[in-house]
Motif scaffolding. Structure first.
Motif, PDB file in Angstrom:
ATOM      1  N   MET A  96       0.626  -2.329   3.974  1.00 50.90           N
ATOM      2  CA  MET A  96       0.052  -1.069   4.844  1.00 50.90           C
ATOM      3  C   MET A  96       1.294  -0.762   5.884  1.00 50.90           C
ATOM      4  N   LYS A  97       2.247  -1.772   6.104  1.00 55.87           N
ATOM      5  CA  LYS A  97       3.475  -1.569   6.980  1.00 55.87           C
ATOM      6  C   LYS A  97       4.279  -0.783   6.121  1.00 55.87           C
ATOM      7  N   THR A  98       4.569  -0.827   4.965  1.00 57.49           N
ATOM      8  CA  THR A  98       5.566  -0.177   4.129  1.00 57.49           C
ATOM      9  C   THR A  98       4.989   1.406   3.557  1.00 57.49           C
ATOM     10  N   MET A  99       3.781   1.521   3.811  1.00 65.40           N
ATOM     11  CA  MET A  99       3.196   2.973   3.519  1.00 65.40           C
ATOM     12  C   MET A  99       3.400   3.720   4.537  1.00 65.40           C
ATOM     13  N   LYS A 100       3.601   5.071   4.234  1.00 61.07           N
ATOM     14  CA  LYS A 100       3.323   6.130   5.175  1.00 61.07           C
ATOM     15  C   LYS A 100       2.204   6.621   5.745  1.00 61.07           C
ATOM     16  N   GLN A 101       0.965   6.504   4.701  1.00 64.01           N
ATOM     17  CA  GLN A 101      -0.172   6.598   5.101  1.00 64.01           C
ATOM     18  C   GLN A 101      -1.069   5.637   4.586  1.00 64.01           C
ATOM     19  N   LYS A 102      -1.901   5.038   5.685  1.00 66.51           N
ATOM     20  CA  LYS A 102      -2.614   3.735   5.024  1.00 66.51           C
ATOM     21  C   LYS A 102      -3.825   4.159   4.047  1.00 66.51           C
ATOM     22  N   PRO A 103      -4.119   3.434   3.049  1.00 65.69           N
ATOM     23  CA  PRO A 103      -4.879   3.755   1.828  1.00 65.69           C
ATOM     24  C   PRO A 103      -6.198   3.499   2.516  1.00 65.69           C
ATOM     25  N   SER A 104      -7.334   4.301   1.853  1.00 62.11           N
ATOM     26  CA  SER A 104      -8.553   4.309   2.319  1.00 62.11           C
ATOM     27  C   SER A 104      -9.225   2.807   1.585  1.00 62.11           C
ATOM     28  N   LEU A 105     -10.248   2.379   2.318  1.00 56.82           N
ATOM     29  CA  LEU A 105     -11.062   1.222   1.565  1.00 56.82           C
ATOM     30  C   LEU A 105     -11.220   1.262   0.126  1.00 56.82           C
ATOM     31  N   LYS A 106     -11.610   2.717  -0.363  1.00 56.91           N
ATOM     32  CA  LYS A 106     -11.878   2.647  -1.819  1.00 56.91           C
ATOM     33  C   LYS A 106     -10.648   2.584  -2.636  1.00 56.91           C
ATOM     34  N   GLU A 107      -9.463   3.044  -2.042  1.00 57.53           N
ATOM     35  CA  GLU A 107      -8.301   3.128  -3.048  1.00 57.53           C
ATOM     36  C   GLU A 107      -7.787   1.592  -2.760  1.00 57.53           C
ATOM     37  N   ALA A 108      -7.957   0.911  -1.879  1.00 53.91           N
ATOM     38  CA  ALA A 108      -7.454  -0.504  -1.623  1.00 53.91           C
ATOM     39  C   ALA A 108      -8.138  -1.246  -2.732  1.00 53.91           C
ATOM     40  N   LEU A 109      -9.393  -1.182  -2.669  1.00 57.36           N
ATOM     41  CA  LEU A 109     -10.022  -2.043  -3.509  1.00 57.36           C
ATOM     42  C   LEU A 109      -9.998  -1.540  -4.930  1.00 57.36           C
ATOM     43  N   GLU A 110      -9.824  -0.355  -5.238  1.00 55.95           N
ATOM     44  CA  GLU A 110      -9.231  -0.041  -6.586  1.00 55.95           C
ATOM     45  C   GLU A 110      -8.161  -0.804  -7.014  1.00 55.95           C
TER      46      GLU A 110
END
Length: 417
Positions: free
Chosen positions: A215-229
Motif C-alpha cells: 500500500m505504501k508503494t501504490m498511489k491509490q489504496k486497493p479496495s478490499l475486494k481488489e486486495a482479496l482477489e
C-alpha cells in the motif's frame, strides 16, 4: 481499467505469498507424497489449502481495512497474544531460514556440479547475495523480481507436468503396494505435509506486513475486494503448483521404492537425476532450474518476511526502544537473520530433517490458536461490520481450527505413547 489490469496492477502480497509458500512444502513434501503414496495424497493437500485459507485471508482483510498489521491486532487483543506469536516467531528465526537455505544450496551445487566446497559455504554465499538484494532493492525490487521468477517457474512446471503425464508412470507402478498411511510413520508424514501446506499459519502475519508495504508503494489504496482477489490468485497458484509437484513425484518415482534422502545435496541430486532418467536427459536443465528457482524465491521472501515480522513484534513489545523503528533496523535485521541461520546450518550440517522437525511441530501445534487469534482480530471493534468475514468464511475457519486441533492432539498422543 479492465478487471485483469487492476488485478495485475495490485499484484503484491499474493505473489509474495506464492513465492514463499512454494518451497519445502512443495518441492520436498509434495514430491515425496506423490513418490511414496501416489495420487491419494492430493486429498490432504487440497484439504490443507482449503481449511487454512481463512487464516491467511484474514491477514489481508485486516490490514487493507485498518491499515494496521495483524501483529498490531494481536496486541489490541492483549499483550499475551502478542507474546504467543513472538514465541512462534522465535522458533522460525532459528529454524526456517536454515532449512530453506540448506535445500537451496544443495540444488545450486547440483545445478552447477559443485563438489569441492561444502554446503555451508554455498549457503553463506546465498545468504550474502539474497541479503544484499533485500537491503538494496527493498520491497519494490522483491515484488518485481518475483514476478519474473514465478512466471519462469510456472511455465517450467507446466511443461514438466505435461511431459511426465504423457510419459506415464514407471514400470510396475500399477502393482506397487503403497506404504500404510495411518500408522506412526504415515501420520508423522501427514503432519509434516499438512503443517507446511501451503505454509505455516503464522505466515498470516507476514502477508499482513507485505500488504502494508504494498500500500505504501501504490498511489491509490486497493479496495478490499481488489486486495482479496489479488491474494486469491496467489493462493490458487500455490495450491495448483503443489498438485503439479505431486504429479511429478507420482509419475516419476512412485513404484520405484526410492527413499528420498534427508541430506540436502543428496536430495537435490536424487530429485533431478530421477526426474531426468524418467523423462530424458534433455529435461535436466529445465528441472534443475525449476527446482532452484522454487527454493531461491522462497528464500528471498522468507528472509524478508522473518526480518520484517521480527522487527514489528519487537516494536510492539518494546515501544519505547526507538532503534527498532530506525532506518537501519531492517538492514541490520536482514544481516542478523543470515548470521544466526548460517550458524545453525554449520551446527546441524547438511541434514535438513532435524531442522524442519522442530519448526513443523511448533507451527502445526500452534496453528489452531493462531487461527483463532486471526478470527478474533478481524471480528474486533476496529473492523467495521461490513468488512468482517461472512458467516460461511467464519464456519470454514472453525472447521479448520477443529481439524488442525484434532490432528495436533493425535500427534501429541502418539509422541506420549
Amino acid at each position: 481499467m479492465s478487471k485483469l489490469k487492476i488485478l495485475l496492477k495490485n499484484l503484491g502480497p499474493g505473489l509474495l505469498f506464492a513465492s514463499m509458500a512454494i518451497g519445502t512444502s512443495h518441492l520436498v513434501l509434495s514430491t515425496k507424497a506423490g513418490a511414496q503414496y501416489g495420487w491419494v495424497m492430493v486429498i490432504p493437500i487440497l484439504l490443507a489449502n482449503i481449511l487454512k485459507y481463512p487464516f491467511f485471508e484474514f491477514g489481508i482483510r485486516y490490514t487493507t481495512v485498518t491499515e494496521k498489521s495483524l501483529i498490531q491486532g494481536y496486541l489490541n487483543l492483549g499483550k499475551k497474544y502478542l507474546w504467543i506469536y513472538a514465541l512462534v516467531t522465535i522458533v522460525s528465526i532459528f529454524t526456517l531460514l536454515a532449512a530453506l537455505y540448506v535445500v537451496t544450496a544443495g540444488l545450486f551445487m547440483n545445478l552447477f556440479n559443485i563438489s569441492n566446497v561444502g554446503v555451508g559455504t554455498v549457503a553463506l554465499c546465498l545468504f550474502a547475495f539474497i541479503g544484499a538484494l533485500l537491503i538494496i532493492g527493498k520491497y519494490r525490487f522483491l515484488e518485481n523480481s518475483l514476478k519474473a521468477v514465478i512466471s519462469i517457474l510456472f511455465v517450467a512446471l507446466i511443461i514438466t507436468t505435461v511431459v511426465v503425464l504423457n510419459k506415464g508412470g514407471v514400470p510396475g507402478a500399477e502393482t506397487y503396494q503403497r506404504p500404510e498411511i495411518f500408522n506412526e510413520v504415515g501420520i508423522l508424514f501427514l503432519i509434516s505435509l499438512m503443517g507446511w501446506m501451503p505454509t505455516a499459519v503464522e505466515a498470516s502475519g507476514w502477508v499482513s506486513l507485505w500488504s502494508m508495504e504494498n500500500m505504501k508503494t501504490m498511489k491509490q489504496k486497493p479496495s478490499l475486494k481488489e486486495a482479496l482477489e489479488e491474494f486469491g490468485l496467489g493462493y490458487f497458484l500455490t495450491a495448483l503448483l503443489a498438485i503439479f509437484f505431486l504429479i511429478i513425484g507420482w509419475m516419476t518415482l512412485y513404484g520405484t521404492g526410492t527413499e528420498l534422502s534427508g541430506s540436502a545435496v543428496v536430495f537435490a541430486d536424487q530429485v533431478v537425476s530421477l526426474f531426468t532418467s524418467h523423462i530424458g536427459n534433455w529435461a535436466y536443465f529445465l528441472i534443475a532450474v525449476a527446482a532452484f528457482a522454487t527454493m531461491f524465491s522462497t528464500c528471498m521472501t522468507a528472509h524478508d518476511a522473518i526480518s520484517r515480522v521480527s522487527l514489528d513484534v519487537l516494536q510492539k513489545l518494546f515501544p519505547k526502544t526507538t532503534s527498532f523503528s530506525s532506518k537501519q533496523a531492517f538492514p541490520i535485521t536482514v544481516i542478523l537473520m543470515a548470521v544466526i541461520n548460517w550458524i545453525v546450518i554449520v551446527g546441524f550440517g547438511a541434514n535438513m530433517g532435524n531442522l524442519v522437525a522442530l519448526a513443523t511441530f511448533v507451527s502445526f501445534v500452534m496453528a489452531p490458536l493462531i487461527g483463532w487469534m486471526n478470527l478474533k482480530t478481524v471480528m474486533g471493534n476496529d473492523m467495521p461490520m461490513e468488512y468482517r468475514p461472512k458467516r460461511r468464511l467464519q464456519w470454514l475457519t472453525y472447521i479448520g481450527m477443529i481439524f488442525l486441533a484434532l490432528f495436533a492432539l493425535y500427534y501429541c498422543w502418539m509422541l506420549i505413547i
